[in-house]
Design a protein around this motif. Structure first.
Motif, PDB file in Angstrom:
ATOM      1  N   HIS A  66      10.323 -26.052  47.287  1.00 42.89           N
ATOM      2  CA  HIS A  66      11.518 -25.502  46.855  1.00 42.89           C
ATOM      3  C   HIS A  66      11.347 -23.848  46.937  1.00 42.89           C
ATOM      4  N   LYS A  67      12.209 -23.101  47.426  1.00 43.04           N
ATOM      5  CA  LYS A  67      11.858 -21.588  47.492  1.00 43.04           C
ATOM      6  C   LYS A  67      13.646 -20.949  47.094  1.00 43.04           C
ATOM      7  N   THR A  68      13.438 -20.104  46.367  1.00 42.19           N
ATOM      8  CA  THR A  68      14.649 -19.338  45.893  1.00 42.19           C
ATOM      9  C   THR A  68      14.569 -17.891  46.252  1.00 42.19           C
ATOM     10  N   ASN A  88      16.234 -23.180  49.013  1.00 40.86           N
ATOM     11  CA  ASN A  88      16.127 -23.990  50.382  1.00 40.86           C
ATOM     12  C   ASN A  88      14.854 -24.832  49.771  1.00 40.86           C
ATOM     13  N   ALA A  89      14.969 -26.117  50.374  1.00 38.15           N
ATOM     14  CA  ALA A  89      13.861 -27.214  50.055  1.00 38.15           C
ATOM     15  C   ALA A  89      13.695 -28.356  51.185  1.00 38.15           C
ATOM     16  N   THR A  99      14.066 -33.296  56.076  1.00 34.44           N
ATOM     17  CA  THR A  99      15.187 -32.369  56.573  1.00 34.44           C
ATOM     18  C   THR A  99      15.202 -31.258  55.550  1.00 34.44           C
ATOM     19  N   ARG A 100      15.520 -29.812  56.134  1.00 35.39           N
ATOM     20  CA  ARG A 100      15.391 -29.056  55.176  1.00 35.39           C
ATOM     21  C   ARG A 100      16.899 -29.039  54.615  1.00 35.39           C
ATOM     22  N   TYR A 101      17.076 -28.605  53.475  1.00 34.11           N
ATOM     23  CA  TYR A 101      18.356 -28.391  52.628  1.00 34.11           C
ATOM     24  C   TYR A 101      18.570 -26.848  52.012  1.00 34.11           C
ATOM     25  N   HIS A 102      19.441 -26.442  51.900  1.00 37.05           N
ATOM     26  CA  HIS A 102      19.727 -24.969  51.448  1.00 37.05           C
ATOM     27  C   HIS A 102      21.108 -24.972  50.678  1.00 37.05           C
ATOM     28  N   ASP A 128      20.301 -28.067  56.690  1.00 36.01           N
ATOM     29  CA  ASP A 128      20.094 -27.218  57.773  1.00 36.01           C
ATOM     30  C   ASP A 128      20.495 -27.777  59.022  1.00 36.01           C
ATOM     31  N   THR A 129      21.121 -26.875  59.579  1.00 34.84           N
ATOM     32  CA  THR A 129      21.666 -27.430  61.151  1.00 34.84           C
ATOM     33  C   THR A 129      20.774 -26.919  62.365  1.00 34.84           C
ATOM     34  N   LYS A 130      20.248 -27.573  63.045  1.00 37.68           N
ATOM     35  CA  LYS A 130      19.359 -27.249  64.310  1.00 37.68           C
ATOM     36  C   LYS A 130      20.164 -26.579  65.044  1.00 37.68           C
TER      37      LYS A 130
END
Length: 130
Positions: A66-68, A88-89, A99-102, A128-130
């Motif tokens: 997790h990064k903010t 994102n995480a 999968t990355r989320y944001h 996240d979309t590729k």
């Protein structure tokens, strides 16, 4: 405003460190007792209990990294910070696919007893979309 963003960056790092332990209690400690918590997928709640109710089940799944990052922040007097950040995480499902989320998070912090606490937090989540 530059100092407000610097302060937000420090608060975000503290939040990320707690989040990445996957210990909901460590995360909840950063919220005021009367905080308003507006998660994207569950009803709004108040205080540390609302943080625990949302994050304890979430942290039983495979989230990591997790990064903010601060987007904007403004001090209101000496004891209030109004801010927005992008988070994102990574989530790894049972099949091992990551999968990355944001999302964006809007927060208000208040200095209580010499410590900055989250008084209001609302965020959204998107893959996240590729």
């Amino acid at each position: 405003e530059e100092n407000a963003i610097k302060l937000l960056g420090q608060l975000n790092q503290q939040y990320d460190r707690a989040w990445n332990t996957l210990d909901a209690r460590k995360l909840a400690e950063q919220f005021a007792d009367d905080a308003i918590v507006l998660p994207p997928t569950t009803p709004a709640g108040n205080g540390q209990r609302a943080v625990l109710d949302f994050f304890e089940p979430l942290f039983k799944t495979k989230w990591s990294d997790h990064k903010t990052e601060p987007l904007t922040a403004r001090r209101v007097g000496d004891n209030v910070l109004v801010a927005a950040s992008r988070w994102n995480a990574s989530f790894t499902d049972q099949a091992g696919k990551t999968t990355r989320y944001h999302g964006d998070v809007a927060q208000t912090f208040q200095k209580i007893g010499g410590k900055w606490k989250i008084k209001l937090s609302s965020w959204n989540v998107s893959p996240d979309t590729k």
